[in-house]
Design a protein around this motif. Structure first.
Motif, PDB file in Angstrom:
ATOM      1  N   ASP A   1     -18.835  30.281  11.005  1.00  0.00           N
ATOM      2  CA  ASP A   1     -19.724  31.381  11.400  1.00  0.00           C
ATOM      3  C   ASP A   1     -19.167  32.193  12.572  1.00  0.00           C
ATOM      4  O   ASP A   1     -19.821  33.126  13.054  1.00  0.00           O
ATOM      5  CB  ASP A   1     -21.100  30.822  11.813  1.00  0.00           C
ATOM      6  N   LEU A   2     -17.977  31.843  13.048  1.00  0.00           N
ATOM      7  CA  LEU A   2     -17.444  32.449  14.268  1.00  0.00           C
ATOM      8  C   LEU A   2     -17.246  33.958  14.174  1.00  0.00           C
ATOM      9  O   LEU A   2     -17.436  34.682  15.151  1.00  0.00           O
ATOM     10  CB  LEU A   2     -16.115  31.794  14.655  1.00  0.00           C
ATOM     11  N   LYS A   3     -16.882  34.448  12.997  1.00  0.00           N
ATOM     12  CA  LYS A   3     -16.652  35.884  12.850  1.00  0.00           C
ATOM     13  C   LYS A   3     -17.910  36.669  13.200  1.00  0.00           C
ATOM     14  O   LYS A   3     -17.869  37.641  13.954  1.00  0.00           O
ATOM     15  CB  LYS A   3     -16.207  36.199  11.423  1.00  0.00           C
ATOM     16  N   VAL A   4     -19.046  36.227  12.674  1.00  0.00           N
ATOM     17  CA  VAL A   4     -20.318  36.904  12.939  1.00  0.00           C
ATOM     18  C   VAL A   4     -20.753  36.663  14.385  1.00  0.00           C
ATOM     19  O   VAL A   4     -21.264  37.555  15.059  1.00  0.00           O
ATOM     20  CB  VAL A   4     -21.407  36.432  11.955  1.00  0.00           C
TER      21      VAL A   4
ATOM     22  N   VAL B   1     -28.938  33.362  17.373  1.00  0.00           N
ATOM     23  CA  VAL B   1     -28.567  32.118  16.692  1.00  0.00           C
ATOM     24  C   VAL B   1     -28.054  32.436  15.289  1.00  0.00           C
ATOM     25  O   VAL B   1     -28.780  32.991  14.456  1.00  0.00           O
ATOM     26  CB  VAL B   1     -29.760  31.153  16.608  1.00  0.00           C
ATOM     27  N   ILE B   2     -26.794  32.078  15.051  1.00  0.00           N
ATOM     28  CA  ILE B   2     -26.106  32.423  13.806  1.00  0.00           C
ATOM     29  C   ILE B   2     -25.877  31.158  12.986  1.00  0.00           C
ATOM     30  O   ILE B   2     -25.372  30.162  13.498  1.00  0.00           O
ATOM     31  CB  ILE B   2     -24.753  33.103  14.115  1.00  0.00           C
ATOM     32  N   ALA B   3     -26.246  31.208  11.703  1.00  0.00           N
ATOM     33  CA  ALA B   3     -26.062  30.028  10.857  1.00  0.00           C
ATOM     34  C   ALA B   3     -25.995  30.420   9.386  1.00  0.00           C
ATOM     35  O   ALA B   3     -26.672  31.350   8.945  1.00  0.00           O
ATOM     36  CB  ALA B   3     -27.196  29.028  11.074  1.00  0.00           C
ATOM     37  N   GLY B   4     -25.185  29.679   8.639  1.00  0.00           N
ATOM     38  CA  GLY B   4     -25.116  29.837   7.192  1.00  0.00           C
ATOM     39  C   GLY B   4     -25.730  28.615   6.527  1.00  0.00           C
ATOM     40  O   GLY B   4     -26.693  28.039   7.039  1.00  0.00           O
ATOM     41  N   MET B   5     -25.164  28.218   5.391  1.00  0.00           N
ATOM     42  CA  MET B   5     -25.692  27.073   4.632  1.00  0.00           C
ATOM     43  C   MET B   5     -27.205  27.199   4.444  1.00  0.00           C
ATOM     44  O   MET B   5     -27.670  28.186   3.888  1.00  0.00           O
ATOM     45  CB  MET B   5     -25.319  25.760   5.328  1.00  0.00           C
ATOM     46  N   GLU B   6     -27.980  26.230   4.957  1.00  0.00           N
ATOM     47  CA  GLU B   6     -29.443  26.299   4.792  1.00  0.00           C
ATOM     48  C   GLU B   6     -30.120  27.072   5.919  1.00  0.00           C
ATOM     49  O   GLU B   6     -31.316  27.357   5.851  1.00  0.00           O
ATOM     50  CB  GLU B   6     -30.043  24.885   4.695  1.00  0.00           C
TER      51      GLU B   6
ATOM     52  N   VAL C   1     -29.627  35.144  12.875  1.00  0.00           N
ATOM     53  CA  VAL C   1     -28.675  35.892  12.051  1.00  0.00           C
ATOM     54  C   VAL C   1     -28.159  34.978  10.939  1.00  0.00           C
ATOM     55  O   VAL C   1     -27.372  34.067  11.202  1.00  0.00           O
ATOM     56  CB  VAL C   1     -27.479  36.409  12.882  1.00  0.00           C
ATOM     57  N   PRO C   2     -28.592  35.185   9.704  1.00  0.00           N
ATOM     58  CA  PRO C   2     -28.050  34.380   8.599  1.00  0.00           C
ATOM     59  C   PRO C   2     -26.649  34.856   8.239  1.00  0.00           C
ATOM     60  O   PRO C   2     -26.340  36.048   8.361  1.00  0.00           O
ATOM     61  CB  PRO C   2     -29.029  34.668   7.452  1.00  0.00           C
ATOM     62  N   THR C   3     -25.796  33.926   7.832  1.00  0.00           N
ATOM     63  CA  THR C   3     -24.455  34.317   7.398  1.00  0.00           C
ATOM     64  C   THR C   3     -24.260  33.970   5.930  1.00  0.00           C
ATOM     65  O   THR C   3     -24.990  33.156   5.355  1.00  0.00           O
ATOM     66  CB  THR C   3     -23.353  33.625   8.230  1.00  0.00           C
TER      67      THR C   3
ATOM     68  N   VAL D   1     -32.547  39.228  11.483  1.00  0.00           N
ATOM     69  CA  VAL D   1     -31.836  40.433  11.058  1.00  0.00           C
ATOM     70  C   VAL D   1     -31.121  40.141   9.744  1.00  0.00           C
ATOM     71  O   VAL D   1     -31.197  39.024   9.214  1.00  0.00           O
ATOM     72  CB  VAL D   1     -30.834  40.924  12.130  1.00  0.00           C
ATOM     73  N   ASN D   2     -30.433  41.126   9.229  1.00  0.00           N
ATOM     74  CA  ASN D   2     -29.820  41.009   7.910  1.00  0.00           C
ATOM     75  C   ASN D   2     -28.630  40.039   7.901  1.00  0.00           C
ATOM     76  O   ASN D   2     -28.097  39.668   8.947  1.00  0.00           O
ATOM     77  CB  ASN D   2     -29.379  42.386   7.424  1.00  0.00           C
ATOM     78  N   ILE D   3     -28.220  39.661   6.705  1.00  0.00           N
ATOM     79  CA  ILE D   3     -27.129  38.713   6.514  1.00  0.00           C
ATOM     80  C   ILE D   3     -25.824  39.244   7.129  1.00  0.00           C
ATOM     81  O   ILE D   3     -25.445  40.403   6.900  1.00  0.00           O
ATOM     82  CB  ILE D   3     -26.925  38.437   5.007  1.00  0.00           C
ATOM     83  N   ASP D   4     -25.174  38.409   7.934  1.00  0.00           N
ATOM     84  CA  ASP D   4     -23.893  38.720   8.593  1.00  0.00           C
ATOM     85  C   ASP D   4     -23.992  39.845   9.624  1.00  0.00           C
ATOM     86  O   ASP D   4     -22.970  40.368  10.071  1.00  0.00           O
ATOM     87  CB  ASP D   4     -22.816  39.085   7.562  1.00  0.00           C
TER      88      ASP D   4
END
Length: 247
Positions: free
Chosen positions: A125-128, A172-177, A195-197, A225-228
């Motif tokens: 998730d580092l890029k975002v 707070v940025i996170a992907g997966m679930e 922030v979803p990724t 907010v929106n994805i990525d």
């Protein structure tokens, strides 16, 4: 405005030049650069790099820079950034964040003891996360990074909970679930920007599962907010941080 009118009166500035300086936007043909935005919102227009040519971005940034406003270009590839740097070597490129920027020495914030906490669940998730962190820093805020603190090893988050709790706002940025913002929201007394990724396997649906988790969080004080969209999350956090400084 009064300074400009005074210069017109004493003859040191022509009427045509005064009109240009007072214009709220500059029409470049392919873009209308909003020079009034800094007065309305506190920060000048930001250039979204994807889909724009190098020539277009140079024209826009030169228009912004001519007003001594900070320049911020997001989502710009290293290849395009390097081409712009050949013409404007005074700019700085942050490769991981994909941000190209220039800060005017006239645009410096006053004392600021507060900080924005930028958290991300995993290294993927580092890029975002860096897009968010660098954006907030360019906009004059202090930033503290808390990376790789996802729920799969929640002790990593808890070890830094005290410092996170002292922030003005958390991004707070996170992907997966996408569970991390809910956990953080239950630990802090300040606003949380989630922030979803698009990081995750097939059923992640390019970030949709993380987005839905964050929208359905049972923790209070979370905005999504929106994805990525690291930039969007940071921008909201900057506005909150500025309001906190005024109080």
């Amino acid at each position: 405005m009064e300074d400009i009118l005074l210069k017109v009166q004493n003859g040191s500035l022509s009427i045509e030049e005064a009109k240009k300086q007072l214009a709220t936007y500059e029409d470049l043909g392919f873009a209308k650069v909003d020079h009034h935005r800094k007065k309305r919102q506190g920060f000048p227009e930001v250039i979204y790099g994807e889909g724009k040519t190098v020539e277009q971005m140079i024209s826009i940034l030169e228009s912004i820079k001519a007003k001594e406003n900070d320049v911020l270009i997001t989502r710009i590839s290293e290849e395009k950034a390097n081409q712009i740097l050949e013409v404007h070597p005074e700019l700085t490129y942050e490769k991981l964040a994909q941000i190209l920027y220039w800060k005017s020495t006239k645009n410096t914030d006053g004392n600021n003891d507060g900080y924005i906490a930028i958290l991300c669940a995993g290294t993927s998730d580092l890029k975002v996360a860096e897009e968010a962190a660098v954006t907030a820093e360019i906009m004059g805020c202090n930033v503290r990074r808390f990376y790789d603190v996802g729920v799969a090893g929640i002790h990593r988050l808890l070890d830094q909970a005290k410092e996170i709790q002292q922030a003005t706002v958390s991004v707070v940025i996170a992907g997966m679930e996408g569970a991390l913002p809910s956990v953080v929201g239950g630990l802090v007394s300040h606003p949380v920007i989630a922030v979803p990724t698009s990081v995750g396997y097939g059923a992640n649906f390019q970030g949709l599962s993380a987005l839905l988790t964050m929208l359905n969080s049972c923790a209070s004080g979370i905005s999504v907010v929106n994805i990525d969209n690291g930039f969007g999350g940071a921008y909201n956090a900057v506005l909150i941080d500025r309001l906190a400084r005024k109080s």
